[in-house]
Design a protein around this motif. Sequence first.
Motif, PDB file in Angstrom:
ATOM      1  N   THR A  85       4.154  -4.812  13.243  1.00 30.66           N
ATOM      2  CA  THR A  85       5.532  -4.658  13.705  1.00 30.66           C
ATOM      3  C   THR A  85       5.748  -3.233  14.202  1.00 30.66           C
ATOM      4  N   THR A  87       7.603  -1.139  12.939  1.00 27.86           N
ATOM      5  CA  THR A  87       7.654  -0.292  11.749  1.00 27.86           C
ATOM      6  C   THR A  87       6.268   0.224  11.376  1.00 27.86           C
ATOM      7  N   HIS A  88       5.235  -0.607  11.527  1.00 26.88           N
ATOM      8  CA  HIS A  88       3.867  -0.174  11.234  1.00 26.88           C
ATOM      9  C   HIS A  88       3.438   0.953  12.180  1.00 26.88           C
ATOM     10  N   ALA A  90       5.522   2.997  13.770  1.00 26.08           N
ATOM     11  CA  ALA A  90       6.349   4.161  13.443  1.00 26.08           C
ATOM     12  C   ALA A  90       5.807   4.875  12.207  1.00 26.08           C
ATOM     13  N   GLN A  91       5.375   4.125  11.208  1.00 25.90           N
ATOM     14  CA  GLN A  91       4.804   4.715   9.998  1.00 25.90           C
ATOM     15  C   GLN A  91       3.573   5.551  10.335  1.00 25.90           C
ATOM     16  N   THR A  94       4.582   8.664  12.221  1.00 28.08           N
ATOM     17  CA  THR A  94       5.215   9.612  11.300  1.00 28.08           C
ATOM     18  C   THR A  94       4.170  10.389  10.524  1.00 28.08           C
TER      19      THR A  94
END
Length: 125
Positions: A85, A87-88, A90-91, A94
């Motif tokens: 996703t 989010t993965h 973005a992680q 980051t």
Amino acid sequence: MTENELSNKIIGASIEIHKTLGPGLLESAYKMALFYDLQQMGLEVKRQVAMPFKYKEINLEIGYRIDILVESKVIIELKAVENLTPTHFAQTLTYLKLSNLKLGLLLNFNEKYLKHGIQRVANGL
């Protein structure tokens, strides 16, 4: 060894693990197998590396952990999920920004063919 040379070794080891084990196992099984294989290649490998979070003049320990760090140059975020996703991604980005590193590999072992689960994530610094 450059980040690209390391990523080629990491991807090769990951594909070999996936051919041997296939999809469907827990994420932790793939992490341990990859950690072991990379060590056997003579690479400096660390697991569950704490990633401090700095805000202005304070350091916060808020639980960020890199799955695998290779030669203090390449971050590996390993997943065993139906689909990666945003989010993965973005992680992983980051972690690259917090560590000032350039390259991360986001690997999803829950694919029929691992080549569909390999994503390079770059930090433009």
